[in-house]
Scaffold this motif. Structure first.
Motif, PDB file in Angstrom:
ATOM      1  N   LYS A   1       0.157   4.981  -1.251  1.00 15.02           N
ATOM      2  CA  LYS A   1       0.046   6.059  -0.260  1.00 15.02           C
ATOM      3  C   LYS A   1       1.026   7.205  -0.511  1.00 15.02           C
TER       4      LYS A   1
ATOM      5  N   ASN B   1       0.818  -1.217   0.000  1.00 10.50           N
ATOM      6  CA  ASN B   1       0.000   0.000   0.000  1.00 10.50           C
ATOM      7  C   ASN B   1       0.854   1.270   0.000  1.00 10.50           C
ATOM      8  N   LYS B   2       2.124   1.154   0.348  1.00 10.66           N
ATOM      9  CA  LYS B   2       2.997   2.341   0.414  1.00 10.66           C
ATOM     10  C   LYS B   2       3.209   2.977  -0.955  1.00 10.66           C
TER      11      LYS B   2
ATOM     12  N   TYR C   1       0.334  -7.011  10.043  1.00 13.57           N
ATOM     13  CA  TYR C   1      -0.916  -6.771   9.303  1.00 13.57           C
ATOM     14  C   TYR C   1      -1.428  -8.011   8.570  1.00 13.57           C
TER      15      TYR C   1
ATOM     16  N   SER D   1      -1.099  -6.382   1.414  1.00  7.69           N
ATOM     17  CA  SER D   1      -0.665  -4.981   1.385  1.00  7.69           C
ATOM     18  C   SER D   1       0.836  -4.803   1.572  1.00  7.69           C
ATOM     19  N   GLY D   2       1.611  -5.883   1.471  1.00  2.09           N
ATOM     20  CA  GLY D   2       3.071  -5.757   1.552  1.00  2.09           C
ATOM     21  C   GLY D   2       3.585  -5.840   2.981  1.00  2.09           C
ATOM     22  N   GLY D   3       4.636  -5.054   3.272  1.00  2.00           N
ATOM     23  CA  GLY D   3       5.169  -5.026   4.644  1.00  2.00           C
ATOM     24  C   GLY D   3       6.164  -6.133   4.954  1.00  2.00           C
TER      25      GLY D   3
ATOM     26  N   ASN E   1       7.013   0.201   8.235  1.00  4.65           N
ATOM     27  CA  ASN E   1       6.993   0.002   6.781  1.00  4.65           C
ATOM     28  C   ASN E   1       6.983   1.342   6.056  1.00  4.65           C
TER      29      ASN E   1
ATOM     30  N   SER F   1      -6.684  -5.370   5.785  1.00  6.74           N
ATOM     31  CA  SER F   1      -6.357  -5.085   7.179  1.00  6.74           C
ATOM     32  C   SER F   1      -6.449  -3.573   7.403  1.00  6.74           C
ATOM     33  N   ALA F   2      -6.238  -3.136   8.627  1.00  9.81           N
ATOM     34  CA  ALA F   2      -6.250  -1.695   8.901  1.00  9.81           C
ATOM     35  C   ALA F   2      -5.378  -1.364  10.098  1.00  9.81           C
ATOM     36  N   GLY F   3      -4.679  -0.229   9.954  1.00  9.60           N
ATOM     37  CA  GLY F   3      -3.934   0.339  11.075  1.00  9.60           C
ATOM     38  C   GLY F   3      -4.512   1.722  11.317  1.00  9.60           C
ATOM     39  N   THR F   4      -4.151   2.666  10.438  1.00  2.00           N
ATOM     40  CA  THR F   4      -4.761   4.005  10.523  1.00  2.00           C
ATOM     41  C   THR F   4      -6.121   4.033   9.825  1.00  2.00           C
ATOM     42  N   GLY F   5      -6.359   3.104   8.909  1.00  6.80           N
ATOM     43  CA  GLY F   5      -7.624   3.073   8.163  1.00  6.80           C
ATOM     44  C   GLY F   5      -7.546   3.823   6.835  1.00  6.80           C
TER      45      GLY F   5
ATOM     46  N   MET G   1      -5.941   3.101   4.059  1.00  6.76           N
ATOM     47  CA  MET G   1      -6.121   2.193   2.935  1.00  6.76           C
ATOM     48  C   MET G   1      -7.594   1.781   2.806  1.00  6.76           C
TER      49      MET G   1
END
Ligand code: PLP
Length: 335
Positions: free
Chosen positions: A75, A71-72, A282, A310-312, A100, A198-202, A204
């Motif tokens: 982003k 996703n980077k 994630y 989403s990578g990482g 990441n 998945s979500a961290g900050t949301g 994506m």
């Protein structure tokens, strides 16, 4: 292999040629667009999940770029554009020792010749993490601040690094990050019934919500504990865009970046069976949740499911017991 579609000239461009601000915007854009060739949605063998007839297609953004990965790549795109368009003289951003986002930004710093300073959570350790060592090699300036200060107001520590800095929030969130993530799906935006991420900050998930066909079902598996603000934000946005949101908040395995033996074993077995490497923060938690989503009826065999990798991968190095998988993966996928 990473970037199967990249012509040699572009690879040469990235590794050798000098790159400076005077370069034409359009050229920078052409390069970013090449990186955005959509990776395929690959049909998964249901057995990898211990299932029989599931129709799961994995978007392999773990292979979209070795460094600005997953996703980077989406982003950071509009942040990089802003850097050049608005004549910024440096970028300031934030992250933890294995971030990441820091890893991707550091590669962008080297490739696009952008001065970058990262404010890192916590006191400077005696030995730097692999992620931070790479960031230094890529030319990033690291600035460590204590955890409390970082939590309370990291923006107060942006100092006098640059005259006209571009501030990128932690994790590459913000409107530019969301906008980039609206470009993840491409032509897959209306081909599936269920979408899972998945979500961290949301950030994506917001990008997906804004680009999915109305009526789609989006399953979010957060990497963090608790419902809170993230759920409220995603839920509001979903109703605006007509998306059916399912927020599965029981798969965090103790909280952000916490990994137990079961999760690490799952990642190893999944890699052995599929050749696809997951990270413990994630995608490991996300993929491990899939069998449960079937057994509880949220997903059904008859429905076509889109699952986002989403990578990482670089973050796997932070987990001693599965570090070997990352080394093997990079050896296999790099020319
Ligand atoms: C590999 C990976 N997957 C998923 C996420 C979650 O994305 P978001 O923070 O946009 O929710 C992140 C964090 O940015 C990440 O690094």
């Amino acid at each position: 292999v990473y970037n199967r579609n990249l012509p040699d000239s572009v690879l040469a461009f990235h590794s050798n040629l000098p790159f400076h601000k005077g370069m034409k915007m359009v050229y920078i854009w052409a390069v970013l667009d090449i990186f955005e060739k959509h990776m395929p949605d690959e049909k998964a063998d249901p057995e990898w999940f211990g299932l029989k007839n599931a129709k799961i297609y994995i978007r392999r953004d773990d292979l979209n770029h070795p460094e600005i990965q997953g996703n980077k790549l989406h982003k950071l795109k509009y942040y990089i554009r802003e850097f050049y368009q608005n004549n910024h003289d440096g970028i300031i951003s934030f992250g933890g020792a294995w971030s990441n986002h820091v890893a991707a930004l550091a590669a962008a710093c080297r490739m696009f010749k952008m001065p970058v300073t990262c404010i890192i959570r916590g006191e400077r350790p005696g030995t730097l993490s692999d992620t931070l060592k790479d960031a230094l090699t890529n030319g990033v300036q690291l600035h460590f601040i204590g955890r409390t200060a970082y939590r309370n107001e990291p923006e107060n520590h942006t100092g006098d690094f640059y005259v006209n800095p571009l501030i990128i929030p932690e994790g590459g969130c913000g409107e530019h990050g969301i906008k980039g993530c609206t470009e993840i799906l491409g032509t897959s935006s209306d081909k599936y019934r269920d979408y899972i991420c998945s979500a961290g900050t949301g950030t994506m998930a917001l990008g997906l919500i804004r680009s999915l066909a109305a009526g789609s079902r989006l399953h979010v598996v957060p990497a963090i504990k608790g419902k809170g603000e993230l759920y409220a934000t995603l839920s509001n946005e979903s109703s605006v865009y007509g998306i059916d949101l399912f927020y599965h908040d029981t798969f965090h395995r103790g909280g952000y970046a916490k990994a137990d033996v079961q999760l690490l074993n799952f990642i190893r077995t999944y890699y052995q069976n599929s050749g696809i490497l997951l990270d413990p923060v994630y995608t490991g938690k996300l993929f491990m949740a899939i069998p449960d989503l079937y057994s509880t009826g949220y997903l059904q065999n008859k429905s076509k499911v889109w699952l986002y990798h989403s990578g990482g991968i670089q973050g796997v190095r932070g987990y001693e017991t599965i570090k070997d998988l990352q080394i093997e993966h990079v050896r296999k996928h790099t020319l």
